[in-house]
Design a protein around this motif. Structure first.
Motif, PDB file in Angstrom:
ATOM      1  N   UNK A   1      45.157  36.692  47.571  1.00 30.80           N
ATOM      2  CA  UNK A   1      44.612  35.503  48.234  1.00 30.80           C
ATOM      3  C   UNK A   1      43.608  35.928  49.299  1.00 30.80           C
ATOM      4  N   UNK A   2      42.452  35.352  49.257  1.00 28.91           N
ATOM      5  CA  UNK A   2      41.414  35.718  50.219  1.00 28.91           C
ATOM      6  C   UNK A   2      40.620  34.482  50.598  1.00 28.91           C
ATOM      7  N   UNK A   3      41.235  33.629  51.371  1.00 27.99           N
ATOM      8  CA  UNK A   3      40.646  32.365  51.801  1.00 27.99           C
ATOM      9  C   UNK A   3      40.277  31.502  50.600  1.00 27.99           C
ATOM     10  N   UNK A   4      39.700  30.379  50.886  1.00 28.30           N
ATOM     11  CA  UNK A   4      39.436  29.393  49.835  1.00 28.30           C
ATOM     12  C   UNK A   4      38.475  29.888  48.753  1.00 28.30           C
ATOM     13  N   UNK A   5      37.392  30.526  49.153  1.00 24.27           N
ATOM     14  CA  UNK A   5      36.393  30.982  48.181  1.00 24.27           C
ATOM     15  C   UNK A   5      36.797  32.262  47.478  1.00 24.27           C
ATOM     16  N   UNK A   6      37.809  32.928  47.995  1.00 22.49           N
ATOM     17  CA  UNK A   6      38.201  34.214  47.439  1.00 22.49           C
ATOM     18  C   UNK A   6      37.357  35.361  47.959  1.00 22.49           C
TER      19      UNK A   6
ATOM     20  N   UNK B   1      35.201  38.887  41.413  1.00 26.75           N
ATOM     21  CA  UNK B   1      35.680  37.991  40.372  1.00 26.75           C
ATOM     22  C   UNK B   1      34.491  37.489  39.572  1.00 26.75           C
ATOM     23  N   UNK B   2      34.681  37.180  38.317  1.00 30.63           N
ATOM     24  CA  UNK B   2      33.558  36.840  37.446  1.00 30.63           C
ATOM     25  C   UNK B   2      32.814  35.579  37.853  1.00 30.63           C
ATOM     26  N   UNK B   3      33.379  34.779  38.745  1.00 32.76           N
ATOM     27  CA  UNK B   3      32.695  33.568  39.197  1.00 32.76           C
ATOM     28  C   UNK B   3      32.247  33.664  40.658  1.00 32.76           C
ATOM     29  N   UNK B   4      32.207  34.854  41.226  1.00 32.94           N
ATOM     30  CA  UNK B   4      31.906  35.009  42.647  1.00 32.94           C
ATOM     31  C   UNK B   4      30.485  35.482  42.953  1.00 32.94           C
ATOM     32  N   UNK B   5      29.715  35.843  41.959  1.00 27.15           N
ATOM     33  CA  UNK B   5      28.386  36.420  42.200  1.00 27.15           C
ATOM     34  C   UNK B   5      27.494  35.480  43.001  1.00 27.15           C
ATOM     35  N   UNK B   6      27.448  34.227  42.648  1.00 28.31           N
ATOM     36  CA  UNK B   6      26.568  33.270  43.333  1.00 28.31           C
ATOM     37  C   UNK B   6      26.959  33.142  44.812  1.00 28.31           C
ATOM     38  N   UNK B   7      28.251  33.012  45.080  1.00 25.18           N
ATOM     39  CA  UNK B   7      28.715  32.879  46.462  1.00 25.18           C
ATOM     40  C   UNK B   7      28.455  34.152  47.261  1.00 25.18           C
TER      41      UNK B   7
ATOM     42  N   UNK C   1      21.956  43.296  42.440  1.00 28.91           N
ATOM     43  CA  UNK C   1      22.202  42.932  41.036  1.00 28.91           C
ATOM     44  C   UNK C   1      23.693  42.828  40.767  1.00 28.91           C
ATOM     45  N   UNK C   2      23.995  42.326  39.599  1.00 29.41           N
ATOM     46  CA  UNK C   2      25.366  42.211  39.138  1.00 29.41           C
ATOM     47  C   UNK C   2      25.502  43.038  37.859  1.00 29.41           C
ATOM     48  N   UNK C   3      26.590  43.769  37.763  1.00 26.05           N
ATOM     49  CA  UNK C   3      26.889  44.547  36.565  1.00 26.05           C
ATOM     50  C   UNK C   3      28.005  43.825  35.821  1.00 26.05           C
ATOM     51  N   UNK C   4      27.826  43.676  34.532  1.00 29.05           N
ATOM     52  CA  UNK C   4      28.819  42.978  33.707  1.00 29.05           C
ATOM     53  C   UNK C   4      29.859  43.971  33.178  1.00 29.05           C
ATOM     54  N   UNK C   5      31.048  43.451  32.917  1.00 29.70           N
ATOM     55  CA  UNK C   5      32.094  44.282  32.319  1.00 29.70           C
ATOM     56  C   UNK C   5      31.950  44.250  30.801  1.00 29.70           C
ATOM     57  N   UNK C   6      32.865  44.877  30.089  1.00 24.79           N
ATOM     58  CA  UNK C   6      32.774  44.951  28.628  1.00 24.79           C
ATOM     59  C   UNK C   6      32.898  43.589  27.942  1.00 24.79           C
TER      60      UNK C   6
ATOM     61  N   UNK D   1      30.774  43.623  38.940  1.00 26.53           N
ATOM     62  CA  UNK D   1      30.440  44.484  40.061  1.00 26.53           C
ATOM     63  C   UNK D   1      29.144  43.992  40.706  1.00 26.53           C
ATOM     64  N   UNK D   2      29.164  43.825  42.015  1.00 27.64           N
ATOM     65  CA  UNK D   2      27.963  43.449  42.766  1.00 27.64           C
ATOM     66  C   UNK D   2      27.405  44.684  43.441  1.00 27.64           C
ATOM     67  N   UNK D   3      26.098  44.864  43.315  1.00 27.71           N
ATOM     68  CA  UNK D   3      25.418  45.978  43.980  1.00 27.71           C
ATOM     69  C   UNK D   3      24.626  45.377  45.140  1.00 27.71           C
ATOM     70  N   UNK D   4      24.928  45.843  46.342  1.00 32.40           N
ATOM     71  CA  UNK D   4      24.321  45.320  47.557  1.00 32.40           C
ATOM     72  C   UNK D   4      23.589  46.464  48.248  1.00 32.40           C
ATOM     73  N   UNK D   5      22.348  46.191  48.655  1.00 30.51           N
ATOM     74  CA  UNK D   5      21.507  47.215  49.282  1.00 30.51           C
ATOM     75  C   UNK D   5      21.383  46.958  50.777  1.00 30.51           C
ATOM     76  N   UNK D   6      21.269  48.023  51.540  1.00 31.87           N
ATOM     77  CA  UNK D   6      21.053  47.925  52.988  1.00 31.87           C
ATOM     78  C   UNK D   6      19.571  48.126  53.278  1.00 31.87           C
TER      79      UNK D   6
END
Length: 81
Positions: free
Chosen positions: A14-19, A43-49, A64-69, A75-80
């Motif tokens: 559990x990680x708050x309402x949005x996960x 989670x597969x529906x969390x990329x947009x948030x 970017x987002x990396x898809x699973x099989x 997986x989300x890739x975040x740059x600094x």
């Protein structure tokens, strides 16, 4: 619930309402050199948030987002900056 799920700590399920509560906290406290990257399992529906979370942080950008099989966002890739 399956026994392997019941065995997990409640906070890992559990990680708050949005996960994204734990990820938001991590991003707010992240120390990464400019040009560095962090990869987060999502989670597969969390990329947009998560993209929205990053847009509110001038030091990070959602790269970017990396898809699973199964073809789901995993997986989300975040740059600094």
């Amino acid at each position: 619930m399956p026994s392997n799920v019941r065995a997990q700590p409640r906070s890992s399920l559990l990680s708050r309402r949005s996960g994204l509560g734990h990820i938001k906290c991590l991003l707010e406290n992240l120390t990464i050199k400019p040009g560095g990257r962090v990869m987060l399992e999502i989670g597969f529906e969390q990329a947009r948030d998560l993209r929205s979370l990053c847009s509110g942080n001038p030091n990070l950008s959602y790269e970017r987002t990396v898809k699973d099989l199964a073809g789901l966002d995993r997986v989300a890739v975040i740059a600094a900056h």
